[in-house]
Design a protein around this motif. Structure first.
Motif, PDB file in Angstrom:
ATOM      1  N   GLN A  25     -52.407  11.321 -19.781  1.00 63.01           N
ATOM      2  CA  GLN A  25     -53.548  10.229 -19.778  1.00 63.01           C
ATOM      3  C   GLN A  25     -54.415  10.584 -18.529  1.00 63.01           C
ATOM      4  OE1 GLN A  25     -50.835   7.158 -18.571  1.00 63.01           O
ATOM      5  NE2 GLN A  25     -51.574   6.970 -16.477  1.00 63.01           N
ATOM      6  N   MET A  35     -57.254  -0.725 -34.344  1.00 59.54           N
ATOM      7  CA  MET A  35     -56.914   0.176 -35.353  1.00 59.54           C
ATOM      8  C   MET A  35     -56.860  -0.153 -36.783  1.00 59.54           C
ATOM      9  SD  MET A  35     -56.436   3.452 -33.973  1.00 59.54           S
ATOM     10  CE  MET A  35     -57.858   2.883 -32.846  1.00 59.54           C
ATOM     11  N   LEU A  89     -53.771  11.974 -34.700  1.00 58.66           N
ATOM     12  CA  LEU A  89     -54.741  11.878 -33.513  1.00 58.66           C
ATOM     13  C   LEU A  89     -54.944  10.259 -33.391  1.00 58.66           C
ATOM     14  CD1 LEU A  89     -57.397  14.713 -34.121  1.00 58.66           C
ATOM     15  CD2 LEU A  89     -55.746  14.160 -32.223  1.00 58.66           C
ATOM     16  N   LEU A  90     -54.850   9.458 -34.594  1.00 57.82           N
ATOM     17  CA  LEU A  90     -55.119   8.081 -34.193  1.00 57.82           C
ATOM     18  C   LEU A  90     -53.980   7.508 -33.402  1.00 57.82           C
ATOM     19  CD1 LEU A  90     -56.211   7.147 -37.896  1.00 57.82           C
ATOM     20  CD2 LEU A  90     -57.666   7.179 -35.685  1.00 57.82           C
ATOM     21  N   GLU A 134     -52.222   9.101 -31.124  1.00 53.25           N
ATOM     22  CA  GLU A 134     -52.673   9.406 -29.982  1.00 53.25           C
ATOM     23  C   GLU A 134     -53.611   8.752 -29.199  1.00 53.25           C
ATOM     24  OE1 GLU A 134     -50.859  12.102 -29.103  1.00 53.25           O
ATOM     25  OE2 GLU A 134     -51.701  12.926 -27.136  1.00 53.25           O
ATOM     26  N   THR A 135     -54.897   8.321 -29.978  1.00 51.65           N
ATOM     27  CA  THR A 135     -55.695   7.826 -29.235  1.00 51.65           C
ATOM     28  C   THR A 135     -55.458   6.344 -29.018  1.00 51.65           C
ATOM     29  OG1 THR A 135     -57.111   8.498 -31.125  1.00 51.65           O
ATOM     30  CG2 THR A 135     -58.097   6.684 -29.910  1.00 51.65           C
ATOM     31  N   ASP A 136     -54.594   5.810 -29.578  1.00 54.92           N
ATOM     32  CA  ASP A 136     -53.850   4.557 -29.686  1.00 54.92           C
ATOM     33  C   ASP A 136     -53.020   4.364 -28.355  1.00 54.92           C
ATOM     34  OD1 ASP A 136     -53.398   1.807 -30.622  1.00 54.92           O
ATOM     35  OD2 ASP A 136     -51.230   2.506 -30.764  1.00 54.92           O
ATOM     36  N   MET A 149     -55.262   4.993 -25.160  1.00 57.30           N
ATOM     37  CA  MET A 149     -55.944   3.748 -24.728  1.00 57.30           C
ATOM     38  C   MET A 149     -55.109   2.740 -24.320  1.00 57.30           C
ATOM     39  SD  MET A 149     -58.265   2.985 -28.188  1.00 57.30           S
ATOM     40  CE  MET A 149     -59.062   1.353 -27.823  1.00 57.30           C
ATOM     41  N   LEU A 190     -60.735   8.143 -22.151  1.00 61.78           N
ATOM     42  CA  LEU A 190     -59.911   8.380 -23.631  1.00 61.78           C
ATOM     43  C   LEU A 190     -60.256   9.718 -24.277  1.00 61.78           C
ATOM     44  CD1 LEU A 190     -58.672   7.257 -26.027  1.00 61.78           C
ATOM     45  CD2 LEU A 190     -60.980   6.446 -26.743  1.00 61.78           C
ATOM     46  N   ILE A 191     -61.746  10.225 -24.126  1.00 59.55           N
ATOM     47  CA  ILE A 191     -61.900  11.521 -24.708  1.00 59.55           C
ATOM     48  C   ILE A 191     -61.093  12.575 -24.206  1.00 59.55           C
ATOM     49  CG2 ILE A 191     -63.563  12.936 -25.454  1.00 59.55           C
ATOM     50  CD1 ILE A 191     -65.344  10.394 -26.273  1.00 59.55           C
ATOM     51  N   LEU A 207     -57.672  12.981 -25.072  1.00 51.34           N
ATOM     52  CA  LEU A 207     -57.644  13.116 -26.503  1.00 51.34           C
ATOM     53  C   LEU A 207     -57.745  14.704 -26.688  1.00 51.34           C
ATOM     54  CD1 LEU A 207     -56.808  11.931 -28.834  1.00 51.34           C
ATOM     55  CD2 LEU A 207     -59.266  11.049 -29.478  1.00 51.34           C
TER      56      LEU A 207
END
Ligand SMILES: Nc1ncnc2c1ncn2[C@@H]1O[C@H](COP(=O)(O)OP(=O)(O)OP(=O)(O)O)[C@@H](O)[C@H]1O
Ligand SMILES: [Mg+2]
Lengths: 285, 334
Positions: A99, B1, B201-202, B204-206, B209, B234-235, B238
């Motif tokens: 993170q 999501m 990836l989704l 991971e995004t979750d 976040m 976030l980006i 990611l």
């Protein structure tokens, strides 16, 4: 104020074809200032459970009460500003090293406090203290977080949560992938935090750590809580093991028990306390 | 999501799920061609408009029946469409202002001739006076409705076909190109890996976040500058994890001796059934019908047209009922 789970159920992708029940009717209390470990097989819902604590996931049924905060999917019951709850309950995730994003270690740790309207200067001061607390030396402060090793990154991530000065600190498998030395340092750090009045909640698979450090254990299995106990009740007295691995200290005590040497299991936490308990026993004889 | 549900494979076992992916891809393309047919009937743009809607109506009908058969929730579909209202709105506005602005009115001169200028937007304060033509409004409605039907067609394809089957089908279509050393297999492999990693990836995004939310980041509210900062938080993680993953995957594949040039067989064989033949004949018939209508200048007031339309609908309904009887739909474990 303890943390209360009241009839908490949670289903991922609720009301879609992908429904997946992760928590089922959880009722539990986590005592204030306790060092609570949550254990159980992989996939039993531990990570899901701790995410209810600061409202990252809202229970599909039931509610979680943390002090004056209510986490519930019922809008009327739920506390309006969950942001303040996030300051109170700090969660360090599994693989928290992923993170980090700021240019320097120090900025990354200071990022949290600035989100809560702390000035940049103040935030950096707090960040320095927290980094030193988790054992990151001053020469690392201006480095990029991506240059650090996995274990160091994780410490930085923990410092990032510590910087919010939460009164409840939750860590998801903080020792996974650390060497024995790193594991010990990590646990000693958590112990110190606990002694200074923070409630510490740790998810772990290492039963030896549970026996040594925990004051309370919650055992989960198949999205339910199957046992709430102190470590000695769980490992030393009880025959049912909920398919948990037995800590090696507990094995020694059990073998001694078979040979007719009965020890006071309450005080046995590690090798040292085991030895002094045996010594005490011999003296009394 | 939750609005990412659009087009996600749904684990049922309907006859649409069982159709050959190659067939589904071809049928979808045939229907899309039929959908985008122009009816350039001289001097009768109202006819074009109405005919377009009749064709769209038939295809929409097929789409809705397919959705019901394949257990794609129509409610869920409209919910996910909400995510693209912005695109639809933009298209609508662009069309209204560009398609039939006075200069392009020549291009659609027949329309212009028949509808003329309709009303003007006037803002005296800015000395602004802009004509809006009915023709351009028709055009916009046409494009937007076609777009929505097209999306729903692709959505039926992706929610009834496993991504891997789709890539197998693509590889099959590209296989003649292997003769000219076109890297068909590599492309299919890349595609299937990419598809395979979308859910990862989704997730991971979750996860990221959530981790940043725990540090007090608010992704939904707040000033623009704060939200940009939130996006950065976030980006960057990611991207880093995506690059790490791709590197690890490449190493792992190499370590296990992956050789893109090797000749390989598939565990799953694509199989063509009778149902597939029925469906592809059916979609061909629809396209043929549309072509005939367009070439022969048949319109809704041509005698016998309504008769043919009725027959087409009757065939559609019977076919789906029969196929439905032959193959019950049930949910399958993931
Ligand atoms: N984002 C998600 N979407 C859907 N299902 C999920 C998601 N995260 C977890 N699950 C499911 O919920 C259940 C509980 O998962 P959870 O992560 O809480 O387990 P865990 O006890 O933390 O396991 P581990 O010890 O491996 O970390 C599992 O069956 C898992 O498949
Ligand atoms: Mg977990």
């Amino acid at each position: 104020m303890p943390i209360n789970f009241k009839d908490v159920s949670f289903t991922y992708s609720y009301k879609t074809p992908f429904e997946n029940v992760a928590l089922n009717d959880i009722n539990a209390t986590i005592l204030d200032k306790s060092f609570t470990c949550i254990v159980g097989k992989t996939g039993c819902g531990k990570s899901t459970l701790i995410q209810q604590l600061n409202g990252l996931l809202l229970p599909t049924k039931g509610e979680v009460i943390v002090d004056e905060f209510v986490v519930s999917s019922n809008r009327k019951r739920r506390t309006k500003k969950l942001a303040n709850l996030r300051k109170k309950v700090g969660i360090v995730f599994q693989f928290s090293e992923n993170q980090l994003f700021e240019e320097t270690v120090l900025d990354d740790v200071a990022f949290g406090p600035t989100n809560f309207k702390v000035s940049k200067e103040e935030a950096r001061k707090i960040a320095k203290e927290c980094l030193l607390k988790v054992g990151i030396k001053e020469e690392y402060f201006e480095k990029s977080p991506f240059e650090l090793s996995g274990g160091e990154k994780r410490r930085v991530a923990i410092a990032g949560i510590l910087a919010l000065s939460p009164s409840i600190m939750v860590l998801d498998e903080p020792t996974a992938g650390l060497d024995p030395e790193g594991t010990k340092e990590m646990m000693e750090l958590l112990k110190k935090m606990n002694e200074s009045g923070t409630t510490v909640i740790v998810v772990t698979h290492d039963m030896n750590l549970v026996l040594t450090y925990a004051t309370n254990v919650i055992v989960m299995s198949d999205s339910r809580i199957v046992k709430e106990a102190t470590p000695d009740e769980l490992f030393l007295d009880n025959d049912e093991k909920y398919s948990l691995e037995t800590p090696y200290i507990a094995k020694v005590v059990q073998e001694l028990d078979k040979k007719g040497i009965k020890l006071d299991t309450k005080v046995i936490k590690d090798v040292k306390s085991l030895a002094s308990e045996i010594a005490r026993k011999r003296k009394n004889k | 999501m939750n609005n990412m549900i659009l087009g996600r494979y749904s684990p049922y076992d309907s006859f649409l799920h069982r159709l050959d992916p190659r067939n589904k891809i071809v049928s979808m393309i045939l229907l899309m061609v039929a959908l985008f047919f122009q009816f350039n009937l001289p001097g009768t743009s109202i006819t074009d408009f109405v005919m377009t809607f009749i064709v769209e109506g038939v295809i929409l009908f097929i789409v809705i029946i397919s959705m019901i058969v394949a257990h794609v929730s129509i409610k869920q579909f409209f919910k996910s469409l909400k995510a693209m209202w912005f695109v639809v709105l933009l298209l609508f506005i662009i069309n209204i202002f560009i398609v039939a602005s006075p200069s392009s009115a020549d291009w659609t001169s027949t329309m212009y001739y028949y509808y003329g200028e309709s009303f003007r937007i006037q803002v005296p304060a800015w000395n602004w006076d802009y004509p809006i033509y009915w023709a351009s409004i028709y055009q916009s409605i046409k494009i937007v409705s076609r777009l929505i039907i097209m999306i729903s067609l692709t959505m039926i394809l992706t929610s009834t076909t496993k991504p891997l089957d789709l890539t197998f089908a693509f590889e099959w279509f590209m296989s003649p190109l292997k003769l000219i050393k076109f890297p068909a297999h590599e492309i299919a492999m890349t595609l299937s890996i990419a598809l395979r990693f979308i859910p990862t990836l989704l997730d991971e995004t979750d996860r990221i976040m959530k981790a940043q939310s725990s540090r007090g980041v608010d992704f939904k509210h707040g000033r623009v500058s704060l939200r940009i900062k939130a996006l950065v938080a976030l980006i960057i993680p990611l991207f880093i994890s995506a690059f790490q993953r791709s590197e690890e995957l490449a190493d792992a594949m190499e370590a296990r001796g992956y050789n893109p040039r090797a000749k390989r067989t598939h565990y799953h064989k694509l199989t063509w059934s009778v149902f597939d033949s029925v469906i592809i004949l059916f979609t061909l018939a629809i396209l043929a019908g549309v072509i005939v209508i367009s070439v022969m200048n048949i319109t809704y007031y041509t005698p016998t047209f309504l008769g043919w339309l009725f027959i087409a609908l009757a065939i559609t309904i019977t076919m789906f009922i029969l196929l439905g009887i032959f193959s019950s739909t049930r949910k399958v474990a993931k």
